[in-house]
Design a protein around this motif. Sequence first.
Motif, short mmCIF file in Angstrom:
data_model
loop_
_atom_site.label_atom_id
_atom_site.label_comp_id
_atom_site.label_asym_id
_atom_site.label_seq_id
_atom_site.Cartn_x
_atom_site.Cartn_y
_atom_site.Cartn_z
N TRP A 55 -39.86 -111.06 60.87
CA TRP A 55 -39.12 -111.66 62.55
C TRP A 55 -39.13 -113.18 61.39
O TRP A 55 -39.99 -113.75 61.18
N THR A 56 -37.71 -113.66 61.45
CA THR A 56 -37.64 -115.20 61.87
C THR A 56 -37.61 -115.45 62.91
O THR A 56 -36.45 -115.61 63.64
N LEU A 70 -37.63 -117.65 70.68
CA LEU A 70 -37.03 -116.25 70.17
C LEU A 70 -37.24 -115.94 68.25
O LEU A 70 -37.26 -116.85 67.49
N LEU A 72 -36.30 -113.28 65.52
CA LEU A 72 -34.91 -112.88 65.36
C LEU A 72 -35.03 -111.95 63.90
O LEU A 72 -35.68 -111.99 63.21
N HIS A 73 -35.44 -110.12 64.65
CA HIS A 73 -36.42 -109.04 63.55
C HIS A 73 -35.09 -108.84 62.84
O HIS A 73 -34.03 -108.48 62.60
N ARG A 139 -39.98 -107.15 72.59
CA ARG A 139 -37.92 -107.01 72.21
C ARG A 139 -37.24 -106.97 73.18
O ARG A 139 -37.92 -106.74 74.65
N LYS A 144 -32.73 -106.67 67.06
CA LYS A 144 -32.63 -107.44 66.88
C LYS A 144 -33.61 -108.85 67.94
O LYS A 144 -34.21 -109.44 67.12
N HIS A 145 -33.15 -109.09 69.07
CA HIS A 145 -33.71 -109.92 69.71
C HIS A 145 -35.18 -109.72 70.07
O HIS A 145 -35.35 -108.79 71.59
N TRP A 146 -36.54 -110.64 70.06
CA TRP A 146 -37.63 -110.74 70.45
C TRP A 146 -38.16 -112.39 70.84
O TRP A 146 -37.02 -113.01 70.15
#
Length: 210
Positions: A55-56, A70, A72-73, A139, A144-146
């Motif tokens: 994740w970023t 936030l 981002l996966h 999530r 994508k959003h975690w």
Amino acid sequence: MTLKKYINKKDFAKIPEPQGTLSQAHEHLFVIQKHAASHLHYDFRLELNGVLLSWTIPKGPCFDPSIKRLALHVEDHPVAYGFFEGIIPKGEYGGGTVMLWDKGIWHSLDSNPTKAYQAGHLRFKLEAEKLQGRWDLLRFKDEKHWFLIKNKDEFAQPFDHYDVTVAKPDSVLSQHSIAEIAAHHQQVWSEEDALKAISHKTGLRNRTKK
Ligand code: MN
């Protein structure tokens, strides 16, 4: 009773503090790489099933349970990459300067971390050089959003009192800053180098070369 049988009988989710051999069965590599690419960010990686789930986190982790960060996966990375610090040439994927910002172990608090990951909610404990205690990856919205969220425990701290990205900005491997790594490192990412680094620098686990 063998360890395997014992594990099968246990519901890890109900155990707040896994100890001894129990926790070792659920121990995996955890790293964060601070990455000065087009924007500075923090790449949060958890080893599971032979890869680094990644994740970023644009703002980095935060010890304040009231603040969701936030996450981002992004695509899985090879485990070997988790030991890398140095330069990725411009124009290549991830081009920029990479710092090994934190390294340690994550313990899943879910009885089946693969299922928990697929369901979009990982609950875990971190034992690393900077991050400690209970955390969640949750999530929302889409694949994508975690969010990365600190749970309330003895390690939690209000953000206005403690920002780990400011208090501890440098590498756990070299103690260098991003600028020092960018200026002085000759190390350029290659999987072969990383595999060598693993065999020399870590006793975490035996890994076999392809
Ligand atoms: Mn990155």
